[in-house]
Design a protein around this motif. Structure first.
Motif, PDB file in Angstrom:
ATOM      1  N   ASN A  74       0.820  -1.229   0.000  1.00 31.56           N
ATOM      2  CA  ASN A  74       0.000   0.000   0.000  1.00 31.56           C
ATOM      3  C   ASN A  74       0.849   1.273   0.000  1.00 31.56           C
ATOM      4  OD1 ASN A  74       0.562   0.748   2.831  1.00 31.56           O
ATOM      5  ND2 ASN A  74      -0.532  -1.151   3.273  1.00 31.56           N
ATOM      6  N   GLY A  75       0.166   2.412   0.083  1.00 33.46           N
ATOM      7  CA  GLY A  75       0.873   3.696   0.068  1.00 33.46           C
ATOM      8  C   GLY A  75       1.632   3.987   1.349  1.00 33.46           C
ATOM      9  N   GLY A  76       1.373   3.215   2.381  1.00 26.98           N
ATOM     10  CA  GLY A  76       2.107   3.358   3.645  1.00 26.98           C
ATOM     11  C   GLY A  76       1.656   4.526   4.505  1.00 26.98           C
ATOM     12  N   GLN A  77       0.553   5.170   4.134  1.00 28.78           N
ATOM     13  CA  GLN A  77       0.121   6.356   4.880  1.00 28.78           C
ATOM     14  C   GLN A  77      -0.783   5.951   6.040  1.00 28.78           C
ATOM     15  OE1 GLN A  77      -1.343   9.461   2.307  1.00 28.78           O
ATOM     16  NE2 GLN A  77       0.460   9.363   1.007  1.00 28.78           N
ATOM     17  N   ALA A  78      -0.350   6.250   7.240  1.00 28.49           N
ATOM     18  CA  ALA A  78      -1.123   5.908   8.447  1.00 28.49           C
ATOM     19  C   ALA A  78      -1.827   7.179   8.909  1.00 28.49           C
ATOM     20  CB  ALA A  78      -0.193   5.384   9.522  1.00 28.49           C
ATOM     21  N   ILE A  79      -3.128   7.225   8.634  1.00 25.85           N
ATOM     22  CA  ILE A  79      -3.876   8.474   8.797  1.00 25.85           C
ATOM     23  C   ILE A  79      -4.921   8.304   9.886  1.00 25.85           C
ATOM     24  CG2 ILE A  79      -5.238  10.202   7.560  1.00 25.85           C
ATOM     25  CD1 ILE A  79      -4.278   8.647   4.954  1.00 25.85           C
ATOM     26  N   ASN A  80      -4.977   9.242  10.833  1.00 22.02           N
ATOM     27  CA  ASN A  80      -6.017   9.086  11.850  1.00 22.02           C
ATOM     28  C   ASN A  80      -7.367   9.590  11.350  1.00 22.02           C
ATOM     29  OD1 ASN A  80      -6.033  11.866  12.299  1.00 22.02           O
ATOM     30  ND2 ASN A  80      -4.330  11.690  13.730  1.00 22.02           N
ATOM     31  N   GLY A  81      -8.408   9.365  12.121  1.00 24.02           N
ATOM     32  CA  GLY A  81      -9.767   9.720  11.692  1.00 24.02           C
ATOM     33  C   GLY A  81     -10.319   8.660  10.752  1.00 24.02           C
ATOM     34  N   PHE A  82     -11.422   9.009  10.120  1.00 23.61           N
ATOM     35  CA  PHE A  82     -12.089   8.065   9.217  1.00 23.61           C
ATOM     36  C   PHE A  82     -12.295   8.735   7.867  1.00 23.61           C
ATOM     37  CE2 PHE A  82     -13.027   6.971  13.522  1.00 23.61           C
ATOM     38  CZ  PHE A  82     -12.776   5.611  13.545  1.00 23.61           C
ATOM     39  N   SER A 105      -9.212   6.189  16.820  1.00 27.23           N
ATOM     40  CA  SER A 105      -8.414   6.395  15.595  1.00 27.23           C
ATOM     41  C   SER A 105      -7.042   6.994  15.944  1.00 27.23           C
ATOM     42  CB  SER A 105      -9.175   7.250  14.577  1.00 27.23           C
ATOM     43  OG  SER A 105      -8.941   8.621  14.792  1.00 27.23           O
ATOM     44  N   LEU A 106      -6.985   7.786  17.033  1.00 23.42           N
ATOM     45  CA  LEU A 106      -5.679   8.295  17.481  1.00 23.42           C
ATOM     46  C   LEU A 106      -4.868   7.165  18.109  1.00 23.42           C
ATOM     47  CD1 LEU A 106      -6.613  11.726  19.117  1.00 23.42           C
ATOM     48  CD2 LEU A 106      -5.960  11.246  16.766  1.00 23.42           C
ATOM     49  N   GLU A 107      -5.561   6.310  18.846  1.00 21.00           N
ATOM     50  CA  GLU A 107      -4.886   5.142  19.454  1.00 21.00           C
ATOM     51  C   GLU A 107      -4.266   4.276  18.355  1.00 21.00           C
ATOM     52  OE1 GLU A 107      -7.510   2.920  22.021  1.00 21.00           O
ATOM     53  OE2 GLU A 107      -6.247   1.136  21.933  1.00 21.00           O
ATOM     54  N   ALA A 108      -4.956   4.230  17.206  1.00 22.09           N
ATOM     55  CA  ALA A 108      -4.455   3.411  16.091  1.00 22.09           C
ATOM     56  C   ALA A 108      -3.048   3.859  15.678  1.00 22.09           C
ATOM     57  CB  ALA A 108      -5.414   3.504  14.905  1.00 22.09           C
ATOM     58  N   ILE A 109      -2.811   5.168  15.697  1.00 26.43           N
ATOM     59  CA  ILE A 109      -1.471   5.675  15.345  1.00 26.43           C
ATOM     60  C   ILE A 109      -0.488   5.343  16.473  1.00 26.43           C
ATOM     61  CG2 ILE A 109      -0.117   7.718  14.713  1.00 26.43           C
ATOM     62  CD1 ILE A 109      -2.183   7.349  12.619  1.00 26.43           C
ATOM     63  N   TYR A 370     -11.728  -0.847   5.553  1.00 24.31           N
ATOM     64  CA  TYR A 370     -11.063   0.314   6.160  1.00 24.31           C
ATOM     65  C   TYR A 370     -11.153   1.554   5.268  1.00 24.31           C
ATOM     66  CZ  TYR A 370      -8.989  -3.354   9.086  1.00 24.31           C
ATOM     67  OH  TYR A 370      -8.797  -4.415   9.924  1.00 24.31           O
ATOM     68  N   SER A 371     -11.463   1.351   4.005  1.00 15.33           N
ATOM     69  CA  SER A 371     -11.735   2.462   3.074  1.00 15.33           C
ATOM     70  C   SER A 371     -10.622   3.510   3.039  1.00 15.33           C
ATOM     71  CB  SER A 371     -13.082   3.110   3.420  1.00 15.33           C
ATOM     72  OG  SER A 371     -14.103   2.151   3.400  1.00 15.33           O
ATOM     73  N   GLY A 372      -9.377   3.038   2.917  1.00 16.78           N
ATOM     74  CA  GLY A 372      -8.251   3.963   2.777  1.00 16.78           C
ATOM     75  C   GLY A 372      -7.560   4.312   4.090  1.00 16.78           C
ATOM     76  N   HIS A 373      -8.018   3.756   5.202  1.00 22.08           N
ATOM     77  CA  HIS A 373      -7.385   4.040   6.492  1.00 22.08           C
ATOM     78  C   HIS A 373      -6.863   2.763   7.163  1.00 22.08           C
ATOM     79  CE1 HIS A 373      -8.531   8.365   7.268  1.00 22.08           C
ATOM     80  NE2 HIS A 373      -9.091   8.086   6.104  1.00 22.08           N
ATOM     81  N   GLY A 374      -6.647   1.730   6.357  1.00 25.50           N
ATOM     82  CA  GLY A 374      -6.309   0.427   6.931  1.00 25.50           C
ATOM     83  C   GLY A 374      -4.929   0.338   7.560  1.00 25.50           C
ATOM     84  N   VAL A 375      -3.994   1.175   7.106  1.00 25.20           N
ATOM     85  CA  VAL A 375      -2.646   1.085   7.681  1.00 25.20           C
ATOM     86  C   VAL A 375      -2.724   1.352   9.180  1.00 25.20           C
ATOM     87  CG1 VAL A 375      -0.334   2.115   7.688  1.00 25.20           C
ATOM     88  CG2 VAL A 375      -1.485   1.651   5.513  1.00 25.20           C
ATOM     89  N   ALA A 376      -3.497   2.363   9.561  1.00 25.82           N
ATOM     90  CA  ALA A 376      -3.641   2.655  10.989  1.00 25.82           C
ATOM     91  C   ALA A 376      -4.735   1.804  11.631  1.00 25.82           C
ATOM     92  CB  ALA A 376      -3.953   4.137  11.179  1.00 25.82           C
ATOM     93  N   ALA A 381      -8.147  -2.537  14.996  1.00 32.11           N
ATOM     94  CA  ALA A 381      -9.095  -3.649  14.834  1.00 32.11           C
ATOM     95  C   ALA A 381      -8.563  -4.884  15.545  1.00 32.11           C
ATOM     96  CB  ALA A 381      -9.303  -3.935  13.349  1.00 32.11           C
ATOM     97  N   GLY A 382      -7.272  -5.147  15.368  1.00 34.14           N
ATOM     98  CA  GLY A 382      -6.668  -6.307  16.028  1.00 34.14           C
ATOM     99  C   GLY A 382      -6.807  -6.222  17.535  1.00 34.14           C
ATOM    100  N   ARG A 383      -6.610  -5.001  18.055  1.00 36.25           N
ATOM    101  CA  ARG A 383      -6.706  -4.843  19.509  1.00 36.25           C
ATOM    102  C   ARG A 383      -8.141  -5.062  20.004  1.00 36.25           C
ATOM    103  NH1 ARG A 383      -3.528  -0.088  22.348  1.00 36.25           N
ATOM    104  NH2 ARG A 383      -1.861  -1.583  21.951  1.00 36.25           N
ATOM    105  N   ILE A 384      -9.115  -4.461  19.318  1.00 42.94           N
ATOM    106  CA  ILE A 384     -10.467  -4.564  19.877  1.00 42.94           C
ATOM    107  C   ILE A 384     -11.090  -5.942  19.624  1.00 42.94           C
ATOM    108  CG2 ILE A 384     -10.885  -2.056  19.862  1.00 42.94           C
ATOM    109  CD1 ILE A 384     -12.596  -2.322  17.506  1.00 42.94           C
ATOM    110  N   ILE A 385     -10.650  -6.618  18.567  1.00 47.98           N
ATOM    111  CA  ILE A 385     -11.138  -7.999  18.387  1.00 47.98           C
ATOM    112  C   ILE A 385     -10.534  -8.892  19.478  1.00 47.98           C
ATOM    113  CG2 ILE A 385     -10.977 -10.045  16.891  1.00 47.98           C
ATOM    114  CD1 ILE A 385     -11.425  -8.202  14.518  1.00 47.98           C
ATOM    115  N   SER A 386      -9.270  -8.653  19.789  1.00 47.35           N
ATOM    116  CA  SER A 386      -8.646  -9.483  20.845  1.00 47.35           C
ATOM    117  C   SER A 386      -9.328  -9.204  22.185  1.00 47.35           C
ATOM    118  CB  SER A 386      -7.137  -9.233  20.921  1.00 47.35           C
ATOM    119  OG  SER A 386      -6.868  -8.035  21.599  1.00 47.35           O
ATOM    120  N   GLU A 387      -9.711  -7.941  22.429  1.00 43.72           N
ATOM    121  CA  GLU A 387     -10.441  -7.642  23.669  1.00 43.72           C
ATOM    122  C   GLU A 387     -11.755  -8.429  23.704  1.00 43.72           C
ATOM    123  OE1 GLU A 387      -8.872  -2.987  23.944  1.00 43.72           O
ATOM    124  OE2 GLU A 387     -10.964  -3.398  23.423  1.00 43.72           O
TER     125      GLU A 387
END
Ligand code: FAD
Length: 432
Positions: A74-82, A105-109, A370-376, A381-387
């Motif tokens: 991917n483009g490698g861009q880790a962007i907060n928000g949606f 979304s901030l936690e994602a970064i 993730y519609s363009g925000h999957g890098v972050a 998602a991994g964290r909240i699914i594990s929770e």
């Protein structure tokens, strides 16, 4: 046979600069685990890592190789928000849940930061991101985004730049201004993905490559059998981390979630390494950039000063030529620069650009769209699914409240939607 199964990484700038070759075995004997995850991209590996950190036994089944999918190219861009405007979230969820989503979304970064530090992942991570506006109407959207993020969320990392301020850092005459965010950033996605996989392996996660899942049997609320051609995994929980590839799977494997995903092709080219002065004439402060059109351009410099330039495009034909023209439209100063790489892949869009995470049955979970925000967002998602798997589904349930429209009628209807939708949205980009 799934067309992506048993594939190696595409030849890209990323695969030519990968830190290691993992080469994990194919599943050939029965396995038992607390959790089985299908897909070794950011989503699958982030979920595996969080679960392993909590002491769960995890098996990851990957049909091709680690990072084969969008996570490795991917483009490698880790962007907060949606992706979509905040108003829709406020209308749908109310203020409190929207604030919770924003904070997540901030936690994602932050998760990216934490993992890079904790597991010493070398992936060229850099902060700084600009959304650039191509016209006054698009600039108004950015002014509104800045206002809402500071008044509603108290977010203070954004700066509005007029044309002159923007031109101090970005060597293009195309934009009328932009919104700079010092919190979002960019990285080498394949090396980040491989770093996540190495961290998983160190914690005892078993990752099997070349092991496409061909069938899933729900035996009870606490037992699922996940089958590959050669063997199977018995697990208490299953996580679907198959992203845009969900479209290629049978309903027995994806449980119906494919109808929420519209895979949109995106392409990237990488130039030869630019001499420092030329690189500075493109971007001189290390940020990544994206415009705010619907079909957008996104770009950044790599660690070795190549311009990695991406666009959502309408055709697969002569993509490198098309992409080069797109790049020269933004940066005419690169006319004589060689293009060393060109590649593409499907982006996991939903029809309203809202992420689609949730729980199916008692013991099946998924995160996609993730519609363009999957890098972050994939790390989150991994964290909240594990929770949720460990007994606290509070945060997953906030995402489950987001309505994501379905696209009925299978792949043909999706193709039609893209064929009809693209010209329409391109017209919106041109005139609005
Ligand atoms: C060209 C391009 C540019 C992009 N740029 C950006 C960007 O700059 N910023 C951003 O935030 N997002 C971007 N994205 C989107 C982002 O890359 C994805 O949202 C993210 O990587 C999703 O991660 P994932 O782990 O869910 O999916 P993937 O990385 O696609 O992983 C899914 C994996 O599942 C495997 N799989 C599927 N089915 C099976 C099966 N039956 N059995 C076994 N394995 C299976 C696949 O082989 C694949 O490896 C871009 C995407 C593309 C294609």
């Amino acid at each position: 046979m799934l067309d992506f199964a048993f594939q190696k990484h595409l030849k890209t700038y990323y695969s030519d600069t990968m830190n290691c070759h993992l080469q994990q075995a194919q599943l050939s004997q029965m396995e038992t685990a607390d959790v089985c995850i299908i897909g070794a991209g950011f989503t699958g590996l982030s979920t595996a890592l969080e679960l392993a950190e909590k002491g769960k036994s995890v098996v990851v089944l990957e049909g091709a190789c680690v990072g084969f999918g969008a996570s490795g190219r991917n483009g490698g861009q880790a962007i907060n928000g949606f992706e979509d405007g905040i108003d829709e979230y406020l209308q749908e969820l109310g203020l409190k849940a929207t604030q919770q989503l924003w904070n997540m979304s901030l936690e994602a970064i932050d998760i990216i930061d934490e993992r890079i530090e904790k597991y010493a992942i070398q992936c060229d991570w850099k902060r700084g991101y600009l959304t650039a506006a191509l016209n006054e109407r698009r600039m108004e959207d950015l002014i509104y985004a800045k206002q809402t993020s500071s008044t509603i969320f108290g977010y203070s990392h954004m700066q509005l730049w007029d044309k002159a301020q923007l031109k101090r850092h970005l060597g293009s005459d195309l934009y009328v201004g932009g919104l700079y965010d010092g919190n979002s950033g960019h990285l080498h996605p394949l090396n980040y993905c491989l770093g996540l996989a190495q961290a998983c392996l160190a914690l005892g996660v078993k990752i099997y490559e070349n092991s496409p899942v061909i069938d899933v049997e729900l035996i009870s609320d606490t037992k699922i059998k996940i089958k590959t051609a050669k063997s199977a995994v018995n697990a208490a929980h299953l996580v679907l981390a198959t992203n845009a590839y969900v479209d290629k799977l049978s309903k027995k494997i994806h449980f119906g979630i494919a109808k929420k995903i519209l895979p949109v092709e995106s392409f990237i080219i990488a130039t030869e390494p630019l001499p420092q002065a030329l690189a500075d004439s493109v971007i001189n402060n290390g940020m990544s950039v994206c415009d705010n059109n619907i079909f957008l351009d996104y770009y950044r410099l790599s660690a070795d000063n190549r311009l990695l330039f991406g666009s959502d495009s309408s055709s697969n034909k002569n993509m490198v030529d098309v992409m080069r023209q797109n790049m020269l439209h933004v940066f005419p100063q690169l006319e004589s620069v060689r293009i060393d790489y060109g590649w593409g892949g499907p982006v996991d869009m939903t029809l309203n650009a809202k992420p689609h995470f949730g729980q199916l049955h008692n013991n099946v979970y998924f995160a996609q769209g993730y519609s363009g925000h999957g890098v972050a967002l994939s790390g989150l998602a991994g964290r909240i699914i594990s929770e949720a798997i460990c007994g606290d589904a509070t945060r997953l349930q906030i995402f489950e409240r987001l309505k994501v429209p379905s696209l009925y009628g299978g792949k043909l209807v999706k193709k039609l939607a893209l064929a009809v939708g693209k010209p329409y949205y391109r017209m919106l980009d041109r005139f609005f």
